[in-house]
Scaffold this active site. Structure first.
Site, PDB file in Angstrom:
ATOM      1  N   TYR A  37      -9.191   7.747  10.379  1.00 38.23           N
ATOM      2  CA  TYR A  37      -8.739   8.013  11.748  1.00 38.23           C
ATOM      3  C   TYR A  37      -9.575   9.071  12.461  1.00 38.23           C
ATOM      4  O   TYR A  37      -9.304   9.398  13.612  1.00 38.23           O
ATOM      5  CB  TYR A  37      -7.258   8.405  11.741  1.00 38.23           C
ATOM      6  CG  TYR A  37      -6.390   7.259  11.289  1.00 38.23           C
ATOM      7  CD1 TYR A  37      -6.016   6.263  12.175  1.00 38.23           C
ATOM      8  CD2 TYR A  37      -5.979   7.154   9.970  1.00 38.23           C
ATOM      9  CE1 TYR A  37      -5.239   5.194  11.764  1.00 38.23           C
ATOM     10  CE2 TYR A  37      -5.201   6.089   9.542  1.00 38.23           C
ATOM     11  CZ  TYR A  37      -4.835   5.110  10.445  1.00 38.23           C
ATOM     12  OH  TYR A  37      -4.075   4.056  10.028  1.00 38.23           O
TER      13      TYR A  37
ATOM     14  N   PHE B 249       1.952   9.617   3.563  1.00 36.31           N
ATOM     15  CA  PHE B 249       2.226   9.496   4.998  1.00 36.31           C
ATOM     16  C   PHE B 249       2.747   8.123   5.381  1.00 36.31           C
ATOM     17  O   PHE B 249       3.324   7.959   6.443  1.00 36.31           O
ATOM     18  CB  PHE B 249       1.000   9.861   5.846  1.00 36.31           C
ATOM     19  CG  PHE B 249      -0.238   9.059   5.539  1.00 36.31           C
ATOM     20  CD1 PHE B 249      -0.416   7.787   6.043  1.00 36.31           C
ATOM     21  CD2 PHE B 249      -1.227   9.600   4.725  1.00 36.31           C
ATOM     22  CE1 PHE B 249      -1.555   7.051   5.749  1.00 36.31           C
ATOM     23  CE2 PHE B 249      -2.376   8.880   4.435  1.00 36.31           C
ATOM     24  CZ  PHE B 249      -2.534   7.604   4.952  1.00 36.31           C
ATOM     25  N   ASP B 250       2.576   7.125   4.529  1.00 28.93           N
ATOM     26  CA  ASP B 250       3.078   5.789   4.842  1.00 28.93           C
ATOM     27  C   ASP B 250       3.029   4.944   3.582  1.00 28.93           C
ATOM     28  O   ASP B 250       2.163   5.139   2.726  1.00 28.93           O
ATOM     29  CB  ASP B 250       2.238   5.147   5.945  1.00 28.93           C
ATOM     30  CG  ASP B 250       2.868   3.885   6.525  1.00 28.93           C
ATOM     31  OD1 ASP B 250       4.084   3.686   6.341  1.00 28.93           O
ATOM     32  OD2 ASP B 250       2.143   3.105   7.161  1.00 28.93           O
TER      33      ASP B 250
ATOM     34  N   ILE C  31      -8.113   0.239   9.847  1.00 26.59           N
ATOM     35  CA  ILE C  31      -9.213   1.201   9.818  1.00 26.59           C
ATOM     36  C   ILE C  31     -10.425   0.616   9.091  1.00 26.59           C
ATOM     37  O   ILE C  31     -10.293  -0.284   8.251  1.00 26.59           O
ATOM     38  CB  ILE C  31      -8.780   2.541   9.185  1.00 26.59           C
ATOM     39  CG1 ILE C  31      -8.277   2.344   7.751  1.00 26.59           C
ATOM     40  CG2 ILE C  31      -7.747   3.246  10.056  1.00 26.59           C
ATOM     41  CD1 ILE C  31      -7.972   3.642   7.013  1.00 26.59           C
TER      42      ILE C  31
ATOM     43  N   PHE D  18      -5.637   5.379  -0.450  1.00 25.28           N
ATOM     44  CA  PHE D  18      -4.657   4.303  -0.352  1.00 25.28           C
ATOM     45  C   PHE D  18      -4.610   3.565  -1.678  1.00 25.28           C
ATOM     46  O   PHE D  18      -5.629   3.052  -2.135  1.00 25.28           O
ATOM     47  CB  PHE D  18      -5.048   3.282   0.727  1.00 25.28           C
ATOM     48  CG  PHE D  18      -4.791   3.725   2.125  1.00 25.28           C
ATOM     49  CD1 PHE D  18      -3.564   3.482   2.731  1.00 25.28           C
ATOM     50  CD2 PHE D  18      -5.779   4.356   2.856  1.00 25.28           C
ATOM     51  CE1 PHE D  18      -3.334   3.875   4.043  1.00 25.28           C
ATOM     52  CE2 PHE D  18      -5.561   4.745   4.170  1.00 25.28           C
ATOM     53  CZ  PHE D  18      -4.326   4.509   4.757  1.00 25.28           C
TER      54      PHE D  18
ATOM     55  N   TYR E 151       0.833  -1.203   0.000  1.00 27.67           N
ATOM     56  CA  TYR E 151       0.000   0.000   0.000  1.00 27.67           C
ATOM     57  C   TYR E 151       0.865   1.251   0.000  1.00 27.67           C
ATOM     58  O   TYR E 151       2.019   1.234   0.415  1.00 27.67           O
ATOM     59  CB  TYR E 151      -0.934   0.026   1.213  1.00 27.67           C
ATOM     60  CG  TYR E 151      -0.211   0.231   2.524  1.00 27.67           C
ATOM     61  CD1 TYR E 151       0.031   1.513   3.027  1.00 27.67           C
ATOM     62  CD2 TYR E 151       0.258  -0.848   3.247  1.00 27.67           C
ATOM     63  CE1 TYR E 151       0.713   1.702   4.214  1.00 27.67           C
ATOM     64  CE2 TYR E 151       0.935  -0.669   4.436  1.00 27.67           C
ATOM     65  CZ  TYR E 151       1.165   0.612   4.913  1.00 27.67           C
ATOM     66  OH  TYR E 151       1.846   0.789   6.082  1.00 27.67           O
TER      67      TYR E 151
END
Length: 109
Positions: free
Chosen positions: A84, A38-39, A58, A101, A27
């Site tokens: 979130y 962010f990731d 999530i 994502f 991902y």
């Protein structure tokens, strides 16, 4: 509100995750507002494994990934209430942020 999916590469169309299955995925997570990453499992060179449908991830993942078939690559567009929410996460996801994502379902075990 919730999660929508845009398919990049179709999967096999036969093998879909069920609650309790262990999945292996790649991902890349970005903020919907500005595209800031962010990731990303791809940056670590190691896929992410988790159990689907049991709250380990999530809500947007629990619901969106269940609609993917093995091998599929897609973008999940997740509203903040399925992400979130008001708390944000880790200092990199602001409160009430919608998320995108790019996900690839590699394995279903």
């Amino acid at each position: 509100m919730g999660v929508t999916k845009d398919i990049i590469t179709p999967g096999d169309g036969k093998n879909f995750p069920k609650p309790g299955d262990k999945l292996t995925m790649h991902y890349v997570g970005t903020l919907a507002s500005n595209g800031n990453k962010f990731d990303a499992s791809r940056d670590r060179g190691r896929p992410f494994s988790f159990t689907i449908g049991v709250g380990q991830v999530i809500k947007g993942w629990d619901e969106g990934v269940m609609k993917m078939s093995k091998g599929e690559k897609a973008v999940l567009h997740i509203t903040s209430d399925y992400g979130y929410g008001e708390r944000g996460a880790g200092g990199v996801i602001p409160p009430n942020a919608d998320l995108d994502f790019e996900v690839e379902l590699l394995e279903i075990n």
